[in-house]
Design a protein around this motif. Structure first.
Motif, short mmCIF file in Angstrom:
data_model
loop_
_atom_site.label_atom_id
_atom_site.label_comp_id
_atom_site.label_asym_id
_atom_site.label_seq_id
_atom_site.Cartn_x
_atom_site.Cartn_y
_atom_site.Cartn_z
N ILE A 63 1.12 -1.39 -0.09
CA ILE A 63 -0.19 -0.04 -0.18
C ILE A 63 0.57 1.32 0.26
N MET A 64 1.67 1.36 0.84
CA MET A 64 2.95 2.75 0.77
C MET A 64 3.19 2.53 -0.70
N ALA A 65 3.77 1.72 -1.15
CA ALA A 65 5.44 2.08 -2.15
C ALA A 65 3.94 2.30 -3.79
N GLN A 110 -11.02 -2.86 -2.61
CA GLN A 110 -11.62 -4.51 -2.18
C GLN A 110 -12.42 -5.21 -3.04
N SER A 111 -13.52 -3.96 -3.59
CA SER A 111 -14.71 -4.28 -4.48
C SER A 111 -14.03 -4.46 -5.93
N GLY A 112 -13.27 -3.53 -5.84
CA GLY A 112 -13.32 -3.62 -7.31
C GLY A 112 -13.76 -2.35 -8.19
N SER A 113 -14.95 -1.78 -7.67
CA SER A 113 -15.18 -0.63 -8.53
C SER A 113 -14.37 0.58 -9.09
N GLU A 114 -13.00 0.36 -8.08
CA GLU A 114 -12.47 1.59 -8.43
C GLU A 114 -11.25 1.28 -7.43
N PRO A 115 -9.72 1.85 -8.39
CA PRO A 115 -8.23 1.72 -7.63
C PRO A 115 -8.01 2.62 -6.61
N THR A 116 -8.77 3.66 -6.16
CA THR A 116 -8.73 4.30 -4.84
C THR A 116 -9.12 4.10 -4.02
N TRP A 118 0.81 -2.66 -9.10
CA TRP A 118 1.26 -3.17 -8.24
C TRP A 118 -0.52 -4.02 -8.06
N ILE A 119 -1.11 -2.59 -7.98
CA ILE A 119 -1.82 -3.29 -7.23
C ILE A 119 -2.28 -5.29 -7.43
N ASP A 120 -2.46 -5.57 -8.47
CA ASP A 120 -2.25 -7.33 -8.70
C ASP A 120 -1.14 -7.91 -7.92
N ARG A 121 -0.16 -7.09 -8.55
CA ARG A 121 1.56 -7.24 -8.39
C ARG A 121 1.46 -7.54 -7.01
N PHE A 122 0.64 -7.08 -5.86
CA PHE A 122 1.05 -6.46 -4.15
C PHE A 122 -0.20 -7.21 -4.06
N ASN A 123 -1.57 -7.90 -4.66
CA ASN A 123 -2.50 -8.03 -3.94
C ASN A 123 -2.75 -7.47 -2.60
N LEU A 124 -3.60 -6.44 -3.39
CA LEU A 124 -3.68 -4.69 -2.74
C LEU A 124 -5.31 -4.93 -2.04
N ARG A 125 -5.87 -5.90 -3.18
CA ARG A 125 -7.33 -6.21 -3.42
C ARG A 125 -8.05 -7.35 -2.37
#
Length: 382
Positions: A235-237, A255-261, A282-289
């Motif tokens: 998240i920080m990166a 985490q709902s996938g509606s927005e990347p913000t 990086w959202i997918d790379r770091f599994n942030l969802r």
């Protein structure tokens, strides 16, 4: 049957009424105060004078009544000459005029005033953090110096405390800011502006940092063994958050996938604001969802933003990461410059002013960063 003190209060109030001073003494328990038409208190929404009470702090005794009557006459004179100032009077058990209090009580009064100022009252968590780390340490040091050097006047003790901080340092600048506000509150005239003691510290003196390149950021994430702390790091990166902001943000849209913000909450240092990812992939790379935060204490009745932020730094050191948490934030800022995001937008997402953004981050553009910016600009022309 009235007590002897109440009888004397009635006699004094009769004299005040005949003198048309518009103020009356009253007893509240074992303390004396006054009641009358007074200007609005500091921070009040009222615009015109209205009936209020003011604690004089004198005991309900014969001697206290003499002092109270004299003080009422002083206040009446101030009201007539339009010189009455609420900063001279503090609401507190046994407290009277601010300029007659000891240093400890003056500091307590200043703390109450600081935390209740309208511009700060809307964000008490941030205000508490600012007080604890930018004001209280220097005021405690002032108390210690004043106590150990009783021959010094308060003004002399303030300058002596300032001189204990390092020249041309951030701590000296913060110290001077705290004492300027304190002196203004207690109406203490300082013969020399404390800004003259600031020295040359400023963002222009900030050393250029060798920030981690994206490749190293990706490699380092993979080396963190705990998935929850991987989430904090990711998240920080990706969003450039401050240490504590990771734990005080709304991830529902992400985490709902509606927005990347994500939305940084109002309880943080700089209040409510929305942040976009750079780089979005990086959202997918770091599994942030699907990530979750580590279970640390975030109840601000039991901890502070500063302590939460310190826990993040502790974890970085524990995992022997090759850079600090804030380097991720700074790398995010420089990344937005490469991408061409307007400074006004980037500054809003980082929760600071455009001036701070440009002074801080543009000077951190190393030759490597400049070369990358040139390459990106040329690529857009092809």
């Amino acid at each position: 049957m009235d007590s002897p003190v109440d009888t004397k209060i009635a006699q004094i109030n009769q004299r005040l009424k005949l003198a048309q001073l518009g103020l009356q003494i009253e007893r509240r328990g074992q303390k004396l105060g006054l009641r009358g038409t007074l200007p609005p208190r500091l921070g009040s929404d009222r615009l015109k004078p209205y009936q209020q009470r003011l604690s004089l702090g004198f005991p309900a005794t014969t001697a206290g009544l003499k002092q109270a009557e004299q003080e009422v006459k002083v206040i009446a004179g101030q009201l007539i000459e339009n010189r009455f100032d609420w900063r001279n009077y503090v609401a507190g058990v046994g407290w009277g005029r601010l300029d007659q209090l000891g240093l400890t009580q003056q500091i307590r009064a200043f703390e109450r005033h600081f935390k209740n100022e309208p511009k700060r009252a809307s964000n008490p968590t941030s205000t508490q953090t600012t007080w604890e780390f930018a004001y209280a340490p220097y005021l405690r040091k002032l108390e210690a110096i004043a106590e150990s050097n009783p021959s010094l006047s308060l003004v002399e003790a303030i300058y002596a405390t300032v001189r204990t901080t390092e020249v041309n340092s951030r701590s000296r600048q913060v110290c001077c800011t705290a004492f300027t506000a304190f002196a203004t509150f207690i109406q203490l005239a300082l013969p020399e502006d404390l800004k003259n003691y600031w020295g040359s510290y400023g963002t222009t003196q900030t050393q250029v940092r060798d920030l981690p390149p994206d490749e190293l950021i990706l490699q380092t994430w993979a080396a963190i063994p705990n998935p929850s702390w991987q989430f904090v790091y990711g998240i920080m990166a990706t969003y450039g958050l401050r240490n504590h902001e990771v734990f005080f943000s709304d991830y529902s849209a992400l985490q709902s996938g509606s927005e990347p913000t994500i939305q940084v909450l109002s309880t943080t240092k700089t209040g409510l604001h929305e942040v976009w990812p750079f780089h979005p992939d990086w959202i997918d790379r770091f599994n942030l969802r699907s990530g979750t935060l580590p279970p640390i204490q975030t109840d601000l009745a039991k901890t502070t933003l500063q302590r939460v932020g310190q826990l993040v730094s502790v974890q970085f050191r524990r995992y022997n990461l090759p850079f600090s948490p804030y380097d991720l934030r700074h790398a995010w800022a420089v990344r937005t410059i490469h991408i061409g995001l307007p400074d006004t937008v980037a500054a809003r997402m980082m929760g600071h002013s455009v001036g701070v953004h440009t002074r801080t981050y543009h000077q951190w553009m190393t030759r490597r960063d400049q070369q990358q910016a040139v390459d990106n600009a040329l690529a857009r022309r092809r």
